[in-house]
Design a protein around this motif. Sequence first.
Motif, mmCIF file in Angstrom:
data_model
loop_
_atom_site.group_PDB
_atom_site.id
_atom_site.type_symbol
_atom_site.label_atom_id
_atom_site.label_comp_id
_atom_site.label_asym_id
_atom_site.label_seq_id
_atom_site.Cartn_x
_atom_site.Cartn_y
_atom_site.Cartn_z
ATOM 1 N N UNK A 1 0.852 -1.188 0.000
ATOM 2 C CA UNK A 1 0.000 0.000 0.000
ATOM 3 C C UNK A 1 0.890 1.242 0.000
ATOM 4 N N UNK A 2 0.652 2.137 -0.957
ATOM 5 C CA UNK A 2 1.476 3.336 -1.082
ATOM 6 C C UNK A 2 2.581 3.229 -2.110
ATOM 7 N N UNK A 3 2.832 2.007 -2.648
ATOM 8 C CA UNK A 3 3.841 1.836 -3.685
ATOM 9 C C UNK A 3 3.328 2.307 -5.035
ATOM 10 N N UNK A 4 4.253 2.733 -5.869
ATOM 11 C CA UNK A 4 3.988 2.825 -7.296
ATOM 12 C C UNK A 4 4.450 1.534 -7.970
ATOM 13 N N UNK A 5 3.781 1.184 -9.055
ATOM 14 C CA UNK A 5 4.159 0.018 -9.850
ATOM 15 C C UNK A 5 4.488 0.496 -11.262
ATOM 16 N N UNK A 6 5.662 0.135 -11.752
ATOM 17 C CA UNK A 6 6.070 0.472 -13.116
ATOM 18 C C UNK A 6 6.059 -0.809 -13.945
ATOM 19 N N UNK A 7 5.306 -0.795 -15.033
ATOM 20 C CA UNK A 7 5.267 -1.931 -15.958
ATOM 21 C C UNK A 7 5.741 -1.464 -17.322
ATOM 22 N N UNK A 8 6.785 -2.099 -17.809
ATOM 23 C CA UNK A 8 7.318 -1.863 -19.153
ATOM 24 C C UNK A 8 7.202 -3.200 -19.882
ATOM 25 N N UNK A 9 6.209 -3.311 -20.764
ATOM 26 C CA UNK A 9 5.926 -4.599 -21.390
ATOM 27 C C UNK A 9 5.231 -4.383 -22.719
ATOM 28 N N UNK A 10 5.497 -5.280 -23.650
ATOM 29 C CA UNK A 10 4.830 -5.238 -24.944
ATOM 30 C C UNK A 10 4.898 -6.595 -25.601
ATOM 31 N N UNK A 11 3.923 -6.882 -26.442
ATOM 32 C CA UNK A 11 3.893 -8.170 -27.114
ATOM 33 C C UNK A 11 4.600 -8.092 -28.463
ATOM 34 N N UNK A 12 4.912 -9.252 -28.995
ATOM 35 C CA UNK A 12 5.339 -9.379 -30.377
ATOM 36 C C UNK A 12 4.208 -10.030 -31.149
ATOM 37 N N UNK A 13 3.728 -9.335 -32.166
ATOM 38 C CA UNK A 13 2.620 -9.821 -32.971
ATOM 39 C C UNK A 13 3.084 -9.933 -34.424
ATOM 40 N N UNK A 14 3.024 -11.145 -34.961
ATOM 41 C CA UNK A 14 3.490 -11.403 -36.331
ATOM 42 C C UNK A 14 4.856 -10.775 -36.569
ATOM 43 N N UNK A 15 5.732 -10.985 -35.594
ATOM 44 C CA UNK A 15 7.152 -10.613 -35.641
ATOM 45 C C UNK A 15 7.442 -9.153 -35.321
ATOM 46 N N UNK A 16 6.422 -8.317 -35.103
ATOM 47 C CA UNK A 16 6.637 -6.897 -34.814
ATOM 48 C C UNK A 16 6.388 -6.588 -33.348
ATOM 49 N N UNK A 17 7.227 -5.724 -32.808
ATOM 50 C CA UNK A 17 7.218 -5.428 -31.382
ATOM 51 C C UNK A 17 6.345 -4.226 -31.054
ATOM 52 N N UNK A 18 5.784 -4.257 -29.874
ATOM 53 C CA UNK A 18 5.216 -3.066 -29.241
ATOM 54 C C UNK A 18 5.983 -2.844 -27.943
ATOM 55 N N UNK A 19 5.885 -1.630 -27.407
ATOM 56 C CA UNK A 19 6.716 -1.281 -26.245
ATOM 57 C C UNK A 19 6.004 -0.167 -25.473
ATOM 58 N N UNK A 20 5.401 -0.522 -24.355
ATOM 59 C CA UNK A 20 4.607 0.431 -23.565
ATOM 60 C C UNK A 20 5.109 0.418 -22.130
ATOM 61 N N UNK A 21 5.182 1.587 -21.521
ATOM 62 C CA UNK A 21 5.424 1.678 -20.083
ATOM 63 C C UNK A 21 4.347 2.542 -19.449
ATOM 64 N N UNK A 22 3.814 2.054 -18.349
ATOM 65 C CA UNK A 22 2.892 2.817 -17.535
ATOM 66 C C UNK A 22 3.284 2.670 -16.065
ATOM 67 N N UNK A 23 2.988 3.691 -15.303
ATOM 68 C CA UNK A 23 3.275 3.703 -13.868
ATOM 69 C C UNK A 23 1.994 4.075 -13.145
ATOM 70 N N UNK A 24 1.659 3.321 -12.097
ATOM 71 C CA UNK A 24 0.383 3.540 -11.413
ATOM 72 C C UNK A 24 0.517 3.144 -9.943
ATOM 73 N N UNK A 25 -0.371 3.650 -9.078
ATOM 74 C CA UNK A 25 -0.302 3.317 -7.648
ATOM 75 C C UNK A 25 -0.906 1.948 -7.373
ATOM 76 N N UNK A 26 -0.245 1.156 -6.556
ATOM 77 C CA UNK A 26 -0.731 -0.194 -6.246
ATOM 78 C C UNK A 26 -2.128 -0.161 -5.647
ATOM 79 N N UNK A 27 -2.419 0.864 -4.855
ATOM 80 C CA UNK A 27 -3.735 0.940 -4.197
ATOM 81 C C UNK A 27 -4.746 1.762 -4.990
ATOM 82 N N UNK A 28 -4.337 2.248 -6.176
ATOM 83 C CA UNK A 28 -5.263 2.991 -7.023
ATOM 84 C C UNK A 28 -5.317 4.483 -6.755
ATOM 85 N N UNK A 29 -4.467 5.002 -5.849
ATOM 86 C CA UNK A 29 -4.505 6.436 -5.523
ATOM 87 C C UNK A 29 -3.068 6.971 -5.424
ATOM 88 N N UNK A 30 -2.745 7.967 -6.238
ATOM 89 C CA UNK A 30 -1.437 8.610 -6.156
ATOM 90 C C UNK A 30 -1.340 9.440 -4.877
#
Length: 446
Positions: A256-285
Amino acid sequence: MSLPCTDITPFVDRRRRLLAQMHAAGGGIAVLSTAPQAERNHDAEYPYRHDSDFYYLTGFIEPEAWLVLVAGTTDRAILFCRAKNPEHEIWEGFRCGPDEAIARYAFDEAYAIDQLDTLLPALLLDQSVLYRPFAAAGSAQRKLRRWLAQAEQQGRGRRQPPAHIQDLRPVLAEMRVIKDASEIATMRQAARISAGAHARAMRAARPGLHEYQLEAELLYEFRRHGAQAPAYPSIVAAGANACVLHYAAGDTVLRDGDLVLIDAGCEYDSYASDITRTFPANGRFTGPQRALYDLTVAAQQAAVQATAPGRCWNDSHEAAVRVLAQGMLDEGLLQGSLDGVLDSGAHTQFYMHRTGHWLGLDVHDVGDYRQGAPSDAERPWRTLEAGMMLTIEPGIYVRAADDVPESFWNIGIRIEDDALVTAEGCELITRGVPVDAKEIEALMRE
């Protein structure tokens, strides 16, 4: 293995474009192999992934394959691949085979891979230039040296193998840096899938979960929408882990109180995506989190505005850095003047990476970031053109330190979107997952 797409036209067009460049340079022969299979441990292999350049020209995804392009009086596109083998196919799955490769992939000729040693030396004779990737696997390099020696013996002094060898990779990199319509369509689909996966992880997040449980949500969403694999190892970082740039999803518990950073993307038919989002674990900054988050959003907006045809590659980075540095001063993370901070590089304590990279068949895709010959001492930054695809990803990473206000300790934030350079500017194709802090909080309440 099956054909990854129904329209082979883009691959044929790329081969023709490469052959046209070879003709313009005086003709020659290009030889390129796909990636080798890699053993994971005893009697088990890593999931196979073809070479990106090879796929770009062929659309062919099976291992043990070579492409030969001859720019001559009559151009020839030749594939060497595994022969049909019903017994092996029982264990390993479908093999295309030479005959079907001609029909499916529009090659002029195709032969079984075991004919490569016999046929290739003769193909090398009377060619002015050999185009090959200098950075190919060692086994491929050794085979090419052997074939050149065999060609010289076969020529008996009357016919010669190529006297000049040129690296094929830079030629293909220049082709790949501008995406064609089929590539853009594929990357849009990869972006949609990855954005949905990030939204799923946000909805699932709550204190008490492990990082690997959020990673599982991402992987599930990738696969259920047809993506073949992650484009790179997913980063799922809670709390202080978000300040580690290439952190791998581990077993840390979201607090509770942490931020979570996710940097992840899929490969679809050999092409990459690359997204990062950061959000509060409890839903409130918290207040400090929101201050640095909004600063990062502003930096990304500045970078987006600086991304357009005719602008230089580095313009977006410089725009983001100025916003971040001023924000660091405003929040008391740094002292002094903006010009002083930028001149000294003091901002790199909290922002130490570039604001983007090319994106395509590889997550860090090929293509030079500067113009001119590599030997030039002062090479200017490359000018952006419509059809380029890149990421825009500013961040701020505040580790615990005596000279840092404690309210900002262990806050790591990055916001990353995939951007298509258009005639008017750029389009962010990954906004299927929100960026605005209020929208993120609203999504997490669902």
